[in-house]
Enzyme design. Structure first.
Site, PDB file in Angstrom:
ATOM      1  N   ASP A  58       0.843  -1.194   0.000  1.00 13.28           N
ATOM      2  CA  ASP A  58       0.000   0.000   0.000  1.00 13.28           C
ATOM      3  C   ASP A  58       0.884   1.253   0.000  1.00 13.28           C
ATOM      4  O   ASP A  58       1.946   1.264  -0.633  1.00 13.28           O
ATOM      5  CB  ASP A  58      -0.908  -0.026   1.237  1.00 13.28           C
ATOM      6  N   HIS A 104      -3.761   6.010   3.631  1.00  8.48           N
ATOM      7  CA  HIS A 104      -4.479   4.823   3.198  1.00  8.48           C
ATOM      8  C   HIS A 104      -3.942   3.519   3.782  1.00  8.48           C
ATOM      9  O   HIS A 104      -4.693   2.688   4.290  1.00  8.48           O
ATOM     10  CB  HIS A 104      -4.443   4.771   1.674  1.00  8.48           C
ATOM     11  N   SER A 143     -11.401  -0.800  -0.879  1.00 10.86           N
ATOM     12  CA  SER A 143     -10.129  -0.807  -0.153  1.00 10.86           C
ATOM     13  C   SER A 143     -10.337  -1.116   1.315  1.00 10.86           C
ATOM     14  O   SER A 143      -9.443  -1.635   1.980  1.00 10.86           O
ATOM     15  CB  SER A 143      -9.443   0.560  -0.265  1.00 10.86           C
TER      16      SER A 143
END
Length: 800
Positions: free
Chosen positions: A208, A248, A534
């Protein structure tokens, strides 16, 4: 703040600038939005970005196009998404060459043994530093050196491709995080874990944006990782000063294994972070593949990739790398994407057959809507990201938001150049009770009114274009008052969740769904609520950690089979209420998976294309009995359908600890069926247990987009040379790219002609002379199919 500019391509966004480059967007699979911007496909350049970049966050727009150019863009095929490189960002792979005095990091793909090539470079080119060797998922090297030294790579026969790996400062325009607390309204990942297991001893790799390993809820479980952007062993999220900050990866990691104030699904799992996406959450596919390579080397048990692109094909490089990782024993979980609700929207690497693709579900909830009593008209509301809940207790008058008398009223705006936050702030300061914003084009409008340290305190929601235009008409006739009412919404697949099937091999995707809306998890300096596939994928990753702790001797096929067999489809009257290409086997249930006595390997029945007059296909299902008693399995014979004949085995008994193969055969009379994709459900029964198994086949042809991707980029260290990539989903005799003047729409010239192109990825080289004069063009990409038909898509192309 970069203002929103519509360019007329539905759900499409363009960036123009540096380099002769156009490419299919690769992006992550979240649903965090920025004020005034929307692109329902995750957009980035050059390849990959994280989920929180969904719907246009950090995505500037070019100057407004003429109406004629906008209309030309609006004709583009809805299934294909293209994006141009941006002058607003200096991104990996599309930036100007560095100064000679600056060292540059690149990754090269090589033919042959990469270790031998490492020794060669160290012996004959000592000014080039070999930073890393990749040999698991592809053969390659990470290198560092000054550009004038790296130029020699173009002359080495064993070097097949060069990929830049650098980070640059992005535009300062970014979205401030709206912080949440674990006790606030929203979905907590720990609510999914209804087992006694915690993922203890299970190694989970998070590919990520890196993670904030200092976060108090993550520090205890963090074990290490690698940074494939900066090529070092510090996979920290991008922080301010290094480019656009990211959150994220930290959010994803918290869903999996947070262990503090907030708990993840598997709070004792070990976290390994691999930073493949840099500032603003952007990176290249080669960085992602290299990150996966490192995770395999580190011996992770499970790998989570909450990222993706828009190429719907099984043989895209990232999909092939995922399958290779699966072959090496790593359980890989992938976000399905946020390009829904249309078909064919799942993108690589979630198209990989060897991994679990995950869609997003939304929970039961009360959905507010506005009601106009005189006309008995209802207007559904979609809350903007960062908005307070819509809870107006009294009917309120609706007025145009650009007026001055807004006190106590609902301000109506049309989406335009003014960012959503600024619209809402104006209304709030003028005393409005709430804000509604309608789209300027058909389709849903997702957006954000996050204001960081200065949040909006009144509710803000979006409405459909048709509703907004209707309100405008009513306002011309006199005052309009609307009441706020609520409807009970059942659990459903989130609208943004990408749908299958996968073109070329017709796999059903997603495999399963999991919670993906209003998910509270860790971010640097606190907690945040995000939504997207996600956020759904790490729920499945955490569930796999629980399952692997409970059954350490199970294979990946058994782990996946247990999750899928015990998943519960969204149902109505005891039957699946949604197609399998929307929900797969249904929503996962960790406790039932841990306690599963029946496991079906690969339970979804994809039968491919039926092209003959009378044709058949068979799928053999492997069923395992993990119970202590014999089990009897019987198929519920489906209702007779014209043109379809099913053949099932008779009742099959499986002893404890044993398995059996159940062949399922379908005979199709193609002349009695409509062309296209056919799907449905068959039922396997074991006593009182009913397992719904989805099937899918294509009669003749599917009607899917035939052109799924086009890329054009300069070759590094090779003057006046460019490389193209073209992805086709069906056999064609010819593919062409023609250029048109964007203002007059007159034909200019042919850019590319590929005879007998391959189904899947096609690539080659062009010279600067082949590209021709610089400027803006409408590029029309046409595939001439074997059956005599042709399909074209368009994009705005800027050649410099």
């Amino acid at each position: 703040m970069v203002k929103d500019t519509w360019v007329g391509w539905k759900y499409r966004l363009y960036r123009v600038g540096i380099g002769r480059r156009a490419e299919v967007s690769l992006g992550a699979c979240g649903n965090q939005q920025e004020s005034g911007k929307i692109a329902r496909s995750p957009l980035t350049s050059p390849t990959l970005l994280p989920a929180d970049m969904e719907d246009g966050i950090f995505t500037p727009y070019p100057p407004k196009l003429s109406r004629k150019r906008s209309l030309a863009m609006h004709r583009c095929t809805a299934g294909v998404i293209f994006i141009l490189s941006a002058i607003f960002f200096a991104l990996p792979g599309i930036h100007a060459a560095p100064k000679d005095s600056e060292a540059q990091s690149i990754i090269v793909e090589v033919e042959g043994d990469p270790w031998e090539h490492k020794e060669y470079l160290e012996s004959y080119h000592p000014m080039i530093e070999v930073v890393e060797v990749y040999e698991q998922l592809f053969g390659g090297l990470a290198l560092r050196g000054r550009p004038e030294k790296l130029e020699v790579l173009n002359e080495l026969e064993f070097v097949t491709s060069l990929h830049q790996v650098r980070t640059y400062e992005a535009a300062p325009d970014q979205m401030s995080a709206v912080m949440a607390e674990p006790g606030e309204e929203g979905v907590l990942p720990s609510s999914l874990n209804d087992t006694s297991y915690t993922g203890k001893g299970i190694k989970v790799g998070v590919v990520d944006t890196g993670i904030d390993y200092n976060h108090p809820d993550l520090a205890a479980n963090y074990r290490g990782g690698y940074d494939l952007v900066d090529l070092d062993d510090d996979p920290m999220e991008t922080v301010a000063g290094e480019g656009i900050p990211t959150v994220h990866g930290t959010h994803v990691a918290g869903i999996i294994a947070a262990d503090g104030v907030m708990k993840g699904v598997a709070p004792d799992a070990e976290i390994y972070a691999y930073r493949a996406l840099g500032p603003g959450g952007r990176g290249t596919s080669i960085q992602v593949i290299a990150a996966m390579e490192q995770a395999v080397k580190d011996g992770v048990d499970i790998m989570n990739l909450s990222l993706g692109n828009t190429v719907n094909g099984p043989d895209y490089p990232t999909s092939m790398a995922v399958n290779r990782a699966s072959e090496l024993g790593v359980a890989v979980v992938l976000a399905n994407g946020n390009n829904g609700p249309g078909d064919w929207t799942v993108g690589s690497p979630a198209t990989a057959s060897g991994a679990l693709g995950v869609g997003a579900s939304s929970p039961e909830r009360k959905q507010p809507f506005l009601y106009h009593f005189p006309s008995d008209t209802t207007i559904p509301l979609a809350a903007m990201h960062g908005s307070v809940p819509w809870q107006l207790e009294r009917a309120a008058q609706v007025v145009r938001g650009d007026g001055e008398a807004l006190t106590g009223k609902i301000a109506l705006f049309q989406r335009g150049e003014v960012p959503f936050y600024e619209m809402a702030k104006h209304a709030e300061e003028a005393g409005a009770a709430g804000v509604i914003i309608y789209n300027h084009e058909d389709g849903p409008l997702n957006g954000s009114v996050d204001g960081g340290n200065d949040p909006i305190t009144i509710p803000v929601a979006s409405i459909a274009r048709e509703a907004g235009l209707w309100l405008e008409e009513q306002l011309q006739q006199g005052p309009v008052r609307l009441e706020t009412n609520y409807m009970d919404m059942e659990k459903a697949v989130a609208e943004f969740s990408s749908r299958g099937p996968v073109t070329v091999n017709w796999d059903i995707k997603p495999d399963v769904i999991a919670p993906g809306t209003e998910i509270i998890s860790t971010v640097p300096d606190g907690y945040q609520q995000l939504q997207g596939t996600s956020m759904a994928a790490p729920h499945v990753t955490g569930a796999l950690a629980l399952l692997k702790e409970a059954h350490p001797d199970w294979s990946n096929e058994q782990l996946f089979g247990a999750l899928m067999t015990t998943a519960l489809p969204l149902e109505e009257d005891g039957k699946p209420s949604e197609k399998a290409t929307i929900q797969g086997m249904g929503e996962i249930r960790p406790k039932e998976a841990v306690e599963a006595e029946t496991i079906i390997h690969d339970p979804m029945i994809s039968l491919g294309t039926m092209a003959g007059y009378r044709e058949s296909a068979t799928k053999v299902l492997k069923v395992e009995n993990h119970g202590s008693k014999p089990k009897t399995y019987t198929f519920d014979i489906p209702r007779k359908q014209r043109g379809l004949t099913w053949e099932f085995p008779t009742t099959v008994e499986v002893a404890p600890g044993e398995s059996a193969e159940l062949p399922v055969k379908l005979v199709v009379n193609s002349q009695q069926l409509e062309e296209g994709v056919h799907q449905g459900w068959i039922t396997l029964m074991e006593e009182e247990q009913r397992i719904h198994l989805p099937y899918l086949f294509v009669n003749q042809q599917a009607g899917q987009p035939k052109v799924m991707g086009f890329e054009l980029e300069p070759r590094m260290f090779e003057d006046d040379m460019y490389e193209y990539h073209l992805y086709l989903t069906e056999k064609a005799v010819l593919a062409e790219v023609d250029l048109y003047d964007p203002d007059t729409l007159m034909y200019e010239r042919n850019l590319l002609r590929v005879e007998e192109p391959e189904t899947g990825q096609n690539e080659g080289k062009l010279t600067g002379e082949d590209l021709g004069p610089p400027g803006y063009y409408i590029a029309v990409i046409t595939a001439y199919l074997e059956n005599g038909e042709q399909e074209s898509v368009e994009l705005l192309l800027h050649l410099e």
